[in-house]
Design a protein around this motif. Sequence first.
Motif, short mmCIF file in Angstrom:
data_model
loop_
_atom_site.label_atom_id
_atom_site.label_comp_id
_atom_site.label_asym_id
_atom_site.label_seq_id
_atom_site.Cartn_x
_atom_site.Cartn_y
_atom_site.Cartn_z
N MET A 1 0.84 -1.17 0.00
CA MET A 1 0.00 0.00 0.00
C MET A 1 0.89 1.24 0.00
O MET A 1 1.82 1.34 0.78
CB MET A 1 -0.88 -0.02 1.24
N ASN A 2 0.61 2.16 -0.85
CA ASN A 2 1.37 3.39 -0.92
C ASN A 2 0.42 4.54 -0.61
O ASN A 2 -0.53 4.77 -1.34
CB ASN A 2 1.99 3.54 -2.31
N ALA A 3 0.67 5.23 0.49
CA ALA A 3 -0.22 6.31 0.92
C ALA A 3 0.30 7.63 0.38
O ALA A 3 1.40 8.04 0.71
CB ALA A 3 -0.30 6.35 2.44
N GLN A 4 -0.48 8.30 -0.44
CA GLN A 4 -0.11 9.61 -0.94
C GLN A 4 -1.08 10.62 -0.35
O GLN A 4 -2.27 10.50 -0.52
CB GLN A 4 -0.17 9.63 -2.46
N HIS A 5 -0.55 11.60 0.35
CA HIS A 5 -1.37 12.56 1.07
C HIS A 5 -1.12 13.98 0.59
O HIS A 5 -1.24 14.92 1.36
CB HIS A 5 -1.11 12.46 2.56
N SER A 6 -0.76 14.15 -0.66
CA SER A 6 -0.46 15.47 -1.23
C SER A 6 0.67 16.16 -0.49
O SER A 6 0.72 17.38 -0.43
CB SER A 6 -1.72 16.34 -1.23
N LEU A 7 1.59 15.40 0.08
CA LEU A 7 2.75 15.98 0.73
C LEU A 7 3.70 16.54 -0.32
O LEU A 7 3.82 15.98 -1.40
CB LEU A 7 3.49 14.91 1.56
N THR A 8 4.36 17.63 -0.01
CA THR A 8 5.29 18.22 -0.96
C THR A 8 6.74 18.12 -0.50
O THR A 8 7.64 18.58 -1.19
CB THR A 8 4.94 19.69 -1.22
N GLY A 9 6.97 17.53 0.67
CA GLY A 9 8.34 17.42 1.17
C GLY A 9 8.72 16.03 1.63
O GLY A 9 9.83 15.83 2.10
#
Length: 101
Positions: A1-9
């Motif tokens: 599972m790859n969690a992408q949370h709109s992080l930019t850093g």
Amino acid sequence: MNAQHSLTGAEISINDLPAGANVPFVHSHKNNEEVYGILSGKGKVIIDGEEIALTAGDWVRIAPAAKRQFFTAEDEGISFVCIQSKENSLEGFTADDAVVY
């Protein structure tokens, strides 16, 4: 599972490997350091030829250029979180970066 949370850093992923498995490649990074937190299970990581045993609750930081590969125990899988961010990019810790109202 790859969690992408709109992080930019940073990039954060949660990964599961079954018993007797391994990440099928050795890898390093150009710019990003990684921090791995072992959520459950047991296994090992080999970093630049050094073998480190891993069990639930362990954390390990790996520099970008270090070559790494993960393995599970023969009788138990492993679940881990991987946090990846650009090395030396942190400009302030919580106390220095916080704005208190």
